[in-house]
Design a protein around this motif. Structure first.
Motif, PDB file in Angstrom:
ATOM      1  N   SER A 168      13.592   6.352 -23.295  1.00  0.00           N
ATOM      2  CA  SER A 168      14.278   7.645 -23.386  1.00  0.00           C
ATOM      3  C   SER A 168      13.271   8.787 -23.479  1.00  0.00           C
ATOM      4  O   SER A 168      13.550   9.890 -23.040  1.00  0.00           O
ATOM      5  CB  SER A 168      15.240   7.665 -24.577  1.00  0.00           C
ATOM      6  OG  SER A 168      14.543   7.563 -25.796  1.00  0.00           O
ATOM      7  N   CYS A 183      12.064  12.334 -19.957  1.00  0.00           N
ATOM      8  CA  CYS A 183      11.811  13.781 -19.926  1.00  0.00           C
ATOM      9  C   CYS A 183      10.328  14.118 -20.034  1.00  0.00           C
ATOM     10  O   CYS A 183       9.868  15.074 -19.423  1.00  0.00           O
ATOM     11  CB  CYS A 183      12.543  14.472 -21.074  1.00  0.00           C
ATOM     12  SG  CYS A 183      14.337  14.341 -21.000  1.00  0.00           S
ATOM     13  N   HIS A 184       9.602  13.361 -20.854  1.00  0.00           N
ATOM     14  CA  HIS A 184       8.171  13.612 -21.077  1.00  0.00           C
ATOM     15  C   HIS A 184       7.367  12.792 -20.072  1.00  0.00           C
ATOM     16  O   HIS A 184       7.278  11.573 -20.193  1.00  0.00           O
ATOM     17  CB  HIS A 184       7.772  13.216 -22.505  1.00  0.00           C
ATOM     18  CG  HIS A 184       8.456  14.020 -23.555  1.00  0.00           C
ATOM     19  ND1 HIS A 184       7.983  15.234 -23.989  1.00  0.00           N
ATOM     20  CD2 HIS A 184       9.583  13.774 -24.264  1.00  0.00           C
ATOM     21  CE1 HIS A 184       8.787  15.708 -24.914  1.00  0.00           C
ATOM     22  NE2 HIS A 184       9.769  14.848 -25.105  1.00  0.00           N
ATOM     23  N   THR A 216       5.510  19.902 -15.585  1.00  0.00           N
ATOM     24  CA  THR A 216       6.812  20.052 -16.218  1.00  0.00           C
ATOM     25  C   THR A 216       6.672  20.953 -17.429  1.00  0.00           C
ATOM     26  O   THR A 216       5.589  21.044 -18.015  1.00  0.00           O
ATOM     27  CB  THR A 216       7.388  18.676 -16.625  1.00  0.00           C
ATOM     28  OG1 THR A 216       8.614  18.880 -17.319  1.00  0.00           O
ATOM     29  CG2 THR A 216       6.434  17.896 -17.489  1.00  0.00           C
ATOM     30  N   VAL A 246       8.311  20.363 -20.123  1.00  0.00           N
ATOM     31  CA  VAL A 246       8.440  19.461 -21.263  1.00  0.00           C
ATOM     32  C   VAL A 246       7.045  18.932 -21.590  1.00  0.00           C
ATOM     33  O   VAL A 246       6.360  18.399 -20.718  1.00  0.00           O
ATOM     34  CB  VAL A 246       9.405  18.288 -20.939  1.00  0.00           C
ATOM     35  CG1 VAL A 246       9.525  17.348 -22.112  1.00  0.00           C
ATOM     36  CG2 VAL A 246      10.769  18.833 -20.529  1.00  0.00           C
TER      37      VAL A 246
END
Length: 102
Positions: A35, A39-40, A48, A50
């Motif tokens: 998870s 995003c990372h 990005t 993030v």
């Protein structure tokens, strides 16, 4: 022991555990780590907004997760994500992320 002292000791313990665990970090991410990488970005080559967390110290990752969980650090979704992990899960994920190199 006060709350701040307990937190500092927990972060120090996580750091020490992370240093030991990073040396023996499994190639397979612990449950929940996927998870994070959703995003990372794991690679520094990916641009990005993030922040990249792979390769950061376990203590830094644990401290950030605790701050998100308590509401001390502003968040869009990380506060809810952090609340979904136990202390042991966060420590394991932090150790694994710290061992990841680009």
């Amino acid at each position: 022991m006060g709350g701040a002292s307990a937190r500092r000791m927990a972060v120090a313990a996580a750091y020490l555990f992370g240093c030991l665990a990073a040396a023996a970090a499994p190639a397979v991410p612990p449950p929940g780590a996927a998870s994070c990488t959703g995003c990372h970005a794991a690679s520094a080559k990916v641009e990005t907004r993030v922040p990249r967390i792979a390769g950061r110290s376990p203590a830094e990752i644990v401290a950030a997760m605790e701050a998100f969980r308590s509401g001390q650090k502003p968040a869009t979704v990380m506060d809810r994500i952090a609340k979904g992990f136990s202390d042991d899960e966060i420590t394991a994920i932090a150790a694994w992320l710290a061992a990841q190199q680009d």
